[in-house]
Write an enzyme that holds these catalytic residues in place. Sequence first.
Site, PDB file in Angstrom:
ATOM      1  CB  THR A  15       6.622 -13.766  32.440  1.00 36.71           C
ATOM      2  OG1 THR A  15       6.116 -12.651  33.165  1.00 36.71           O
ATOM      3  CG2 THR A  15       8.117 -13.651  32.324  1.00 36.71           C
ATOM      4  CB  SER A  60      -2.320 -13.959  34.846  1.00 34.25           C
ATOM      5  OG  SER A  60      -1.614 -13.650  36.002  1.00 34.25           O
TER       6      SER A  60
HETATM    7  N1  ASP Z   1       2.260 -10.299  35.604  1.00 32.33           N
HETATM    8  C1  ASP Z   1       2.541 -11.539  34.937  1.00 32.33           C
HETATM    9  C2  ASP Z   1       1.261 -12.340  34.849  1.00 32.33           C
HETATM   10  O1  ASP Z   1       0.835 -12.909  35.801  1.00 32.33           O
HETATM   11  C3  ASP Z   1       3.600 -12.302  35.638  1.00 32.33           C
HETATM   12  C4  ASP Z   1       3.850 -13.637  35.006  1.00 32.33           C
HETATM   13  O2  ASP Z   1       3.607 -13.861  33.830  1.00 32.33           O
HETATM   14  O3  ASP Z   1       4.292 -14.531  35.678  1.00 32.33           O
HETATM   15  O4  ASP Z   1       0.676 -12.375  33.808  1.00 32.33           O
END
Ligand code: ASP
Length: 342
Positions: A15, A60
């Site tokens: 994000t 991630s």
């Molecule tokens: N789903 C995203 C990730 O972990 C959430 C974030 O970037 O914090 O890549």
Amino acid sequence: MEKSISILIIYTGGTIGMVNDPVTGALVPIDFRHISGQVPELRRFGFNLESVTFDPVIDSSDVSPETWIRIADTISDNYDHFDGFVVLHGTDTMAYSASALSFMLSGLEKPVIFTGAQLPIGVLRTDGKENLITAIEIAAARENELPLVPEVCIYFENKLLRGNRTIKFSAEHFNAFSSPNLPPLAEAGLQIRYNRNLIRYPTVRRPLTVSAKFDTGVAVLRLFPGIGHSVVSAVLKTKELHGLILETYGTGNAPTLDWFLDEIRSFIAEGGIVLNVTQCPAGAVEMGLYETSAGLRAAGVISGKDITTEAAVTKMMILLGSSLPKVKVETLLSKPLSGEMS
Ligand code: ASP
């Protein structure tokens, strides 16, 4: 003239690096080569900031040992040219990645600071700007010409936490991470206050080396009242399973049922390794304190003490991948290698 501090920003995805595309409105990754355009405050540091962006960037949830190897290799290839490293990473598995890197990088003498954001950097209320700015400041911090925090850490929402002690505990709040068994290594308020007595400093100088062999024949089994024999048996009879992280109750307790202990015993007798980790976010396994953990100890289960599941999984994968004999792996699992347990 004094050489300016150089920091390498490694953007893996997540994000933090997202902005709204002016045409489509969809969230797209920003070009970190122009990060000072997005966060002009960075220019005021006077540091030499360079960046590497993963292609493609990944959420991630798609992180794997290959990702960890890429991050470690990027650090190792650039180690002599930079004073510190900031890894921008999705929050969901950041604690796993920071744990893995802490075991992979031996001889680390420079800061490796993971950070990310709950709201994209291109959004007005983003937490990403503060996280990025302070992570860079910490990666650049020096005292007596030496880095102040030569460790793999996570910086998030005012706190610097040891990476392999950290868990993500909130899917909602800016304050998303905690380190229940170790106080923060630093806290950022008006000033950044470092807890120097908690930070690990190298005692012998060694060149940086990267351990890049993983055995992913690892499983996590979280106990719950009523867990069935067939479920436990299916997990333990998984082909190529070499290590089990057993998430037990409280101080390391598990059912005393004969079938349960028999399954554990035969897995260990066939060469498997079982590490006992508590389901409680805070506190430690103390095998033998209750009858309900004495059986595990007698079966040859190893105490993970106050290690997090994230650190346990990555440590197990690396030790099993190291081709060391089983007894050596068991010995190393039961002691801290990188500050991951008390
Ligand atoms: N789903 C995203 C990730 O972990 C959430 C974030 O970037 O914090 O890549």
